[in-house]
Design a protein around this motif. Sequence first.
Motif, PDB file in Angstrom:
ATOM      1  N   THR A  27      37.577  39.020  39.896  1.00 39.98           N
ATOM      2  CA  THR A  27      39.131  38.450  39.612  1.00 39.98           C
ATOM      3  C   THR A  27      39.476  38.579  38.315  1.00 39.98           C
ATOM      4  O   THR A  27      40.658  38.905  37.925  1.00 39.98           O
ATOM      5  N   HIS A  28      38.633  38.924  37.263  1.00 46.10           N
ATOM      6  CA  HIS A  28      39.014  39.218  35.830  1.00 46.10           C
ATOM      7  C   HIS A  28      39.339  40.902  36.072  1.00 46.10           C
ATOM      8  O   HIS A  28      40.649  41.094  35.387  1.00 46.10           O
TER       9      HIS A  28
ATOM     10  N   GLN B 110      43.423  42.405  35.197  1.00 49.91           N
ATOM     11  CA  GLN B 110      43.500  43.236  34.295  1.00 49.91           C
ATOM     12  C   GLN B 110      44.214  44.453  34.957  1.00 49.91           C
ATOM     13  O   GLN B 110      45.375  45.083  34.517  1.00 49.91           O
TER      14      GLN B 110
END
Length: 156
Positions: free
Chosen positions: A138-139, A143
Amino acid sequence: MQVASRILLIWGIVYPFPNTVAFSPVYSSMLIAWSVTEVIRYSYFAINLSTGSVPAIWMWLRYNTFFILYPLGISSECWLVWLAATGPAKQYTGVREALFAILLIYIPGKWFSYLWKDLGEKEADIETSTLGSYILFTHMMAQRRKIMRGTHAKTN
């Protein structure tokens, strides 16, 4: 988290249990995922530092290939931990349990409970876990959204 998982796999699985990975296609798929990811990542940074900008294709590769490479790498890592935990690590007191604890970083607690019971172990009612793979994925999605929106705004 990503660096920690790689250190764990190399020093916690590959080094002490080389026969677990010696002829495993899963080991090869993990190395391919890691390698392609790093070639794209560091080439992106090198191009950006040397020219001040990155070609659109390289931007696309950097922020889209993770959709394939992360699941490939993460599932390969999980499988190798599982192979070691259910194979050679059984003979060492506490090592097997430690490897299963590491799987909780990757696998949601409820699913882990089912795996644990399938091994004939006592009931393990684990509802949640840190689920590091979810956090990393999910990061990268966040991004990607941020960068790709910025790129889209610049081209219009």
